[in-house]
Design a protein around this motif. Structure first.
Motif, mmCIF file in Angstrom:
data_model
loop_
_atom_site.group_PDB
_atom_site.id
_atom_site.type_symbol
_atom_site.label_atom_id
_atom_site.label_comp_id
_atom_site.label_asym_id
_atom_site.label_seq_id
_atom_site.Cartn_x
_atom_site.Cartn_y
_atom_site.Cartn_z
ATOM 1 N N ALA A 200 0.813 -1.213 0.000
ATOM 2 C CA ALA A 200 0.000 0.000 0.000
ATOM 3 C C ALA A 200 0.851 1.270 0.000
ATOM 4 N N TYR A 201 2.049 1.200 0.588
ATOM 5 C CA TYR A 201 2.897 2.386 0.728
ATOM 6 C C TYR A 201 4.137 2.337 -0.162
ATOM 7 N N ILE A 202 4.125 1.491 -1.193
ATOM 8 C CA ILE A 202 5.324 1.266 -1.994
ATOM 9 C C ILE A 202 5.802 2.520 -2.711
ATOM 10 N N ASN A 203 4.904 3.452 -3.017
ATOM 11 C CA ASN A 203 5.304 4.672 -3.727
ATOM 12 C C ASN A 203 6.254 5.546 -2.921
ATOM 13 N N TYR A 204 6.279 5.347 -1.610
ATOM 14 C CA TYR A 204 7.151 6.142 -0.748
ATOM 15 C C TYR A 204 8.454 5.408 -0.419
ATOM 16 N N SER A 205 8.591 4.193 -0.913
ATOM 17 C CA SER A 205 9.686 3.327 -0.479
ATOM 18 C C SER A 205 10.891 3.397 -1.415
ATOM 19 N N ARG A 206 12.051 3.112 -0.855
ATOM 20 C CA ARG A 206 13.270 2.988 -1.649
ATOM 21 C C ARG A 206 13.368 1.607 -2.293
ATOM 22 N N GLN A 207 12.582 0.655 -1.801
ATOM 23 C CA GLN A 207 12.611 -0.691 -2.371
ATOM 24 C C GLN A 207 11.756 -0.768 -3.625
ATOM 25 N N LYS A 208 12.140 -1.638 -4.535
ATOM 26 C CA LYS A 208 11.341 -1.836 -5.745
ATOM 27 C C LYS A 208 10.162 -2.756 -5.441
ATOM 28 N N THR A 209 9.133 -2.616 -6.226
ATOM 29 C CA THR A 209 7.930 -3.405 -6.041
ATOM 30 C C THR A 209 8.159 -4.873 -6.372
ATOM 31 N N PHE A 210 7.379 -5.740 -5.740
ATOM 32 C CA PHE A 210 7.424 -7.168 -6.049
ATOM 33 C C PHE A 210 6.632 -7.508 -7.307
ATOM 34 N N ILE A 211 5.959 -6.518 -7.906
ATOM 35 C CA ILE A 211 5.250 -6.780 -9.159
ATOM 36 C C ILE A 211 6.204 -7.337 -10.209
ATOM 37 N N GLN A 212 7.443 -6.888 -10.159
ATOM 38 C CA GLN A 212 8.438 -7.341 -11.133
ATOM 39 C C GLN A 212 8.753 -8.833 -11.002
ATOM 40 N N GLU A 213 8.328 -9.448 -9.900
ATOM 41 C CA GLU A 213 8.636 -10.857 -9.660
ATOM 42 C C GLU A 213 7.472 -11.789 -9.990
ATOM 43 N N VAL A 277 1.409 13.455 -8.854
ATOM 44 C CA VAL A 277 1.575 12.489 -7.772
ATOM 45 C C VAL A 277 3.039 12.397 -7.363
ATOM 46 N N ASN A 278 3.941 12.333 -8.329
ATOM 47 C CA ASN A 278 5.371 12.264 -8.017
ATOM 48 C C ASN A 278 5.851 13.492 -7.253
ATOM 49 N N THR A 279 5.295 14.651 -7.595
ATOM 50 C CA THR A 279 5.640 15.876 -6.867
ATOM 51 C C THR A 279 5.199 15.776 -5.419
ATOM 52 N N TRP A 280 4.000 15.287 -5.198
ATOM 53 C CA TRP A 280 3.500 15.128 -3.829
ATOM 54 C C TRP A 280 4.338 14.116 -3.047
ATOM 55 N N ILE A 281 4.759 13.046 -3.709
ATOM 56 C CA ILE A 281 5.596 12.042 -3.035
ATOM 57 C C ILE A 281 6.899 12.679 -2.556
ATOM 58 N N LYS A 282 7.557 13.425 -3.433
ATOM 59 C CA LYS A 282 8.822 14.079 -3.068
ATOM 60 C C LYS A 282 8.614 15.048 -1.906
ATOM 61 N N GLU A 283 7.529 15.813 -1.953
ATOM 62 C CA GLU A 283 7.235 16.770 -0.883
ATOM 63 C C GLU A 283 6.961 16.037 0.435
ATOM 64 N N THR A 284 6.236 14.926 0.351
ATOM 65 C CA THR A 284 5.928 14.147 1.552
ATOM 66 C C THR A 284 7.204 13.618 2.199
ATOM 67 N N LEU A 285 8.113 13.095 1.379
ATOM 68 C CA LEU A 285 9.364 12.557 1.916
ATOM 69 C C LEU A 285 10.213 13.658 2.552
ATOM 70 N N GLN A 286 10.220 14.850 1.949
ATOM 71 C CA GLN A 286 10.957 15.965 2.539
ATOM 72 C C GLN A 286 10.335 16.385 3.860
ATOM 73 N N GLN A 287 9.012 16.444 3.890
ATOM 74 C CA GLN A 287 8.317 16.798 5.128
ATOM 75 C C GLN A 287 8.538 15.739 6.205
ATOM 76 N N ARG A 288 8.603 14.493 5.794
ATOM 77 C CA ARG A 288 8.867 13.414 6.757
ATOM 78 C C ARG A 288 10.240 13.596 7.405
ATOM 79 N N ASP A 289 11.247 13.895 6.580
ATOM 80 C CA ASP A 289 12.598 14.098 7.115
ATOM 81 C C ASP A 289 12.640 15.297 8.061
ATOM 82 N N ASN A 290 11.947 16.375 7.682
ATOM 83 C CA ASN A 290 11.917 17.567 8.531
ATOM 84 C C ASN A 290 11.249 17.275 9.870
ATOM 85 N N LEU A 291 10.145 16.528 9.822
ATOM 86 C CA LEU A 291 9.407 16.219 11.044
ATOM 87 C C LEU A 291 10.242 15.334 11.969
ATOM 88 N N VAL A 292 10.947 14.362 11.402
ATOM 89 C CA VAL A 292 11.801 13.479 12.206
ATOM 90 C C VAL A 292 12.885 14.283 12.913
#
Length: 368
Positions: A200-213, A277-292
């Motif tokens: 469900a959260y794969i779009n935010y992950s550094r890991q690749k999806t298992f769909i390729q398998e 969507v990709n723009t929102w993902i990048k912004e979310t990850l930046q906000q996550r780092d700032n919040l941490v």
């Protein structure tokens, strides 16, 4: 505890020398014999201009957009667009009323009530357990390790001849971390049942999806959703990716019109806006780092676990007190302090910059 295990420990088949052999021994007998409902739209091929087959209101709808006709029961256009985005054939895609419908259909297709069992690895997404209880299927819990990774030895010990499904959420909810890929592949290669990887959260992950398998493992089901990164939670559209054989079973069991016309139309519009969507993902990850970074300096924060999702799991000195403090000020987070291995923890979704600022300002008042 070491994750070095004997391959045979994971195998639940009768002869002990080969892995997954197909759906023949997994499907419920009544599902094998099931004749699916045939909708009016299933009974002809090609184009038509006059539809007098489905007892619809021919005059239209009391809305600007007409919804008097039944939707495409197989969601062809949406699947074709997803096929382009995901790089997987449309015949390997199932669409459900949220991922929850896909989860429920897997239980109803493969698990005999009162006989079979499934394995979950807490702490994890709660709907696996709810669906098991609804379908009267025994649930076996094998806790994650203290590092929130799979306990392969414990899973091997839990598997028996009636174990049909193993659910793995990666990135995991509520912990936020991705599960070690090699461990998941160990299960896929050696378990004589179906491994469900919930992404469900794969779009935010550094890991690749298992769909390729999917072409590598016939017993793999990958769940994804348009509710998170795609921002379509209100439309309720989940996806399952699997072998054509498994997808055919799921389509056989699902209600004939499980995705409504409005959801299909709006999903198609959304799927044309990947850049947004990709723009929102990048912004979310930046906000996550700032919040941490900000939360780490607060005295009540004991730990913040690594996250590959759009939320963080924060271990605190008093989760109940902090949760109530925030609720009284109109800020809602998720109190996970009663969940195994999440004692004292709050799960905090990454909001907009303004929402995150308000959260920080409020927590600073508590900290003071």
């Amino acid at each position: 505890m070491s994750n070095e295990i004997d391959q045979q420990q994971l195998y639940s088949g009768p002869d002990g020398n080969s892995p997954f052999r197909g759906l023949g021994g997994l499907l419920r007998q009544n599902i094998k014999n099931l004749t699916p409902y045939s909708s009016a739209r299933d009974e002809f091929q090609g184009e038509a201009s006059v539809f007098l087959d489905a007892n619809e209101n021919a005059y239209g709808s009391p809305l600007v957009q007409a919804y008097n006709r039944y939707p495409d029961p197989m969601q062809y256009q949406v699947k074709m667009r997803l096929s382009q985005i995901k790089g997987v054939p449309a015949r390997n895609i199932f669409l459900g009323n949220g991922s929850d419908e896909a989860i429920d259909i897997l239980f109803r297709s493969f698990c005999n009530p009162g006989v079979d069992n499934v394995i979950i690895v807490p702490p994890t997404y709660g709907m696996y357990e709810v669906s098991a209880n609804i379908n009267d299927v025994k649930l076996k819990r094998v806790l994650l390790t203290e590092e929130y990774q799979l306990n392969l030895e414990g899973i091997a010990e839990a598997i028996d001849a009636n174990t049909k499904l193993i659910f793995i959420c990666s990135p995991n909810n509520p912990t936020g971390n991705s599960i070690n890929r090699d461990d998941i592949e160990t299960l896929l290669a050696n378990f004589n049942g179906i491994v469900v990887v919930d992404e469900a959260y794969i779009n935010y992950s550094r890991q690749k999806t298992f769909i390729q398998e999917l072409t590598e493992y016939a017993n793999l089901v990958v769940l994804q959703t348009l509710s998170k990164a795609w921002g379509l939670a209100g439309l309720r559209m989940g996806m399952a990716f699997a072998s054509e054989e498994i997808i055919e079973v799921m389509n056989k069991v699902k209600p004939p019109y499980n995705i409504n016309e409005a959801s299909q139309t709006l999903a198609l519009q959304a799927l044309a806006n990947i850049e947004q969507v990709n723009t929102w993902i990048k912004e979310t990850l930046q906000q996550r780092d700032n919040l941490v970074l900000t939360l780490k300096d607060m005295a009540f924060v004991l730990d913040i676990y690594p996250s590959d999702a759009n939320f963080i799991l924060v271990k605190t000195t008093d989760a109940n007190s902090i949760y109530n403090f925030l609720v009284e000020r109109g800020i809602i987070v998720r109190n996970r302090s009663k969940v195994e291995l999440c004692e004292g923890c709050l799960r905090i979704t990454i909001g907009t910059p303004q929402e995150n600022d308000k959260l920080i300002e409020t927590l600073q008042q508590y900290n003071a």
